[in-house]
Design a protein around this motif. Sequence first.
Motif: not given
Length: 269
Positions: A154-166
Amino acid sequence: MPAPRTVLLTGAAGGLGTLMRGLLPAYGYELRLFDVTPIEGEPDAITADLGDKEALREAVRGVDAIIHLAGISLEASFDKILRSNIEGTYNLYEAAREEGVGRIVFASSNHAIGFTPRPAAGDALIPVDTPRRPDTFYGLSKSFGEDLAQFYWDKHGVETVSVRIGSCFTEPTSVRMLSVWMSPGDGARLFHAALTAPDVRHTVVYGSSDNTRLWWDLTTAKSLGYAPQDDSEQYADKLVAEHGELDPQNPEHAHIGGHFVTDPPIWPY
């Protein structure tokens, strides 16, 4: 999005990092390795702590994307979790922002929702927007990491995929793991999809194979192009014969976080 060529892999000496070091190059990635522990046979790996901002900035410089696996992966005192998982992840995001790296794949965890009751047979799968209910300081740090990722988009335009690993191992080792297991091959497929999918902004996904006993909804992961090929059910007969089915009256069995809810394993260092 075209596949990034050079990817920084933090936590490269750990269990998951070691698996990905062997699997991701087949997708065309050149890996830059980072860990607090020296990596045997990898003389070019960067050995530094996430608190070393200069080393981290140098590690980030010039890469196309980052897979962030580094940090404490079990329960520990809040002070240790704060320094490694919270401040360390912030340091990584700041280095990425300063060096103009546009995509991070963040290793979140199922322990961010660890106190969520596991679904019974026939229940709906758990969606990614279920309220977070961390089961440990470790799980709390992963909740922070997801919020940090949203803020940096939202602030800086850095994209992330957060992977909730099992649990990513060669094969599952418990009856619970039949529901949350991610084969190493599927782990590499998911990370590749997370690195290459267009316009992810901040996307949260669950990280597991497409298991028969699956507890959570993989729709968001599949929307990135993830096509899991494995299922833990081939190991079910052996594990159930050894341990029995899960008991819904046992708190350890009744929640997503398993024994992290009742008696979490402690980081030994």
